[in-house]
Design a protein around this motif. Structure first.
Motif, PDB file in Angstrom:
ATOM      1  N   ASP A  67      17.239   5.542 -13.174  1.00 21.27           N
ATOM      2  CA  ASP A  67      18.408   5.989 -13.950  1.00 21.27           C
ATOM      3  C   ASP A  67      19.181   7.126 -12.985  1.00 21.27           C
ATOM      4  OD1 ASP A  67      18.265   4.322 -15.712  1.00 21.27           O
ATOM      5  OD2 ASP A  67      17.219   5.643 -17.234  1.00 21.27           O
ATOM      6  N   TYR A  68      20.461   6.972 -13.017  1.00 15.51           N
ATOM      7  CA  TYR A  68      21.202   8.192 -12.123  1.00 15.51           C
ATOM      8  C   TYR A  68      22.419   8.098 -12.900  1.00 15.51           C
ATOM      9  CZ  TYR A  68      23.228   3.960  -9.638  1.00 15.51           C
ATOM     10  OH  TYR A  68      23.887   2.951  -9.320  1.00 15.51           O
ATOM     11  N   PRO A  69      23.309   9.193 -12.703  1.00 17.27           N
ATOM     12  CA  PRO A  69      24.574   9.339 -13.276  1.00 17.27           C
ATOM     13  C   PRO A  69      25.631   8.112 -12.808  1.00 17.27           C
ATOM     14  CG  PRO A  69      24.033  11.614 -12.514  1.00 17.27           C
ATOM     15  CD  PRO A  69      22.774  10.590 -12.306  1.00 17.27           C
ATOM     16  N   GLY A  70      26.245   7.516 -13.370  1.00 13.74           N
ATOM     17  CA  GLY A  70      27.085   6.445 -12.995  1.00 13.74           C
ATOM     18  C   GLY A  70      26.490   5.097 -12.896  1.00 13.74           C
ATOM     19  N   LYS A  71      25.078   5.030 -13.237  1.00  9.42           N
ATOM     20  CA  LYS A  71      24.425   3.752 -13.025  1.00  9.42           C
ATOM     21  C   LYS A  71      25.129   2.680 -13.991  1.00  9.42           C
ATOM     22  CE  LYS A  71      19.996   1.510 -13.700  1.00  9.42           C
ATOM     23  NZ  LYS A  71      18.516   1.697 -14.266  1.00  9.42           N
ATOM     24  N   GLU A  72      25.417   2.924 -15.233  1.00 10.31           N
ATOM     25  CA  GLU A  72      26.008   1.858 -16.085  1.00 10.31           C
ATOM     26  C   GLU A  72      27.629   1.308 -15.363  1.00 10.31           C
ATOM     27  OE1 GLU A  72      24.945   0.234 -18.713  1.00 10.31           O
ATOM     28  OE2 GLU A  72      23.054   1.506 -18.223  1.00 10.31           O
ATOM     29  N   THR A  73      28.082   2.270 -14.792  1.00  5.75           N
ATOM     30  CA  THR A  73      29.530   1.962 -14.007  1.00  5.75           C
ATOM     31  C   THR A  73      29.143   1.026 -12.948  1.00  5.75           C
ATOM     32  OG1 THR A  73      30.444   3.943 -14.754  1.00  5.75           O
ATOM     33  CG2 THR A  73      31.412   2.659 -12.957  1.00  5.75           C
ATOM     34  N   ASP A  74      28.187   1.397 -12.360  1.00  5.84           N
ATOM     35  CA  ASP A  74      27.897   0.087 -11.098  1.00  5.84           C
ATOM     36  C   ASP A  74      27.515  -0.929 -11.391  1.00  5.84           C
ATOM     37  OD1 ASP A  74      28.379   2.668  -9.313  1.00  5.84           O
ATOM     38  OD2 ASP A  74      26.268   3.125  -8.865  1.00  5.84           O
ATOM     39  N   GLN A 134      28.135  -2.550 -14.318  1.00  8.70           N
ATOM     40  CA  GLN A 134      29.443  -3.100 -14.865  1.00  8.70           C
ATOM     41  C   GLN A 134      30.134  -3.871 -13.596  1.00  8.70           C
ATOM     42  OE1 GLN A 134      30.007  -4.177 -17.803  1.00  8.70           O
ATOM     43  NE2 GLN A 134      31.691  -5.200 -17.020  1.00  8.70           N
ATOM     44  N   LYS A 135      30.463  -3.045 -12.654  1.00  5.19           N
ATOM     45  CA  LYS A 135      31.016  -3.319 -11.551  1.00  5.19           C
ATOM     46  C   LYS A 135      30.211  -4.918 -10.711  1.00  5.19           C
ATOM     47  CE  LYS A 135      33.084   1.004 -10.027  1.00  5.19           C
ATOM     48  NZ  LYS A 135      33.322   1.934  -9.105  1.00  5.19           N
TER      49      LYS A 135
END
Length: 85
Positions: free
Chosen positions: A23-30, A32-33
Motif C-alpha cells: 500500500d502507498y498513498p494514491g494506490k486506489e487512484t492508480d 482506478q486509472k
C-alpha cells in the motif's frame, strides 16, 4: 502480436501486481486509472468476438496468463482461435 492484445495483457499484469503490492498513498487512484485503461482495451478487443461466451473464454485465458499459467503466445493463440471467422 496484436498491439491491442499486448497492451491489454500488460495492463492486466500490472494491475494484478499493483493490487497485490504494498500500500502507498494514491494506490486506489492508480488502480482506478489502470482499470479505466483496461476497460478501454477490453472494449476494443470485445468487438472481435462473435459471442459473449467467446469473450468470457478469452477473459479466463487472460487471467491465466496474468498468473503465469499460460504464456503470451498461448493467449494469442486462444484469441485468434476465438476471433477467427
Amino acid at each position: 502480436m496484436n498491439d491491442t492484445l499486448q497492451q491489454y495483457m500488460l495492463l492486466v499484469k500490472e494491475n494484478s501486481d499493483l493490487i497485490n503490492g504494498p500500500d502507498y498513498p494514491g494506490k486506489e487512484t492508480d488502480i482506478q486509472k489502470q482499470k479505466e485503461q483496461i476497460e478501454y482495451y477490453a472494449k476494443q478487443l470485445q468487438q472481435g468476438f462473435s459471442t459473449d461466451d467467446d469473450y468470457d473464454e478469452f477473459a479466463d485465458a487472460v487471467i491465466k496468463c496474468a498468473y503465469g499459467d499460460i504464456s503470451m503466445e498461448e493467449l494469442e493463440t486462444v484469441y485468434h482461435e476465438l476471433t477467427a471467422p
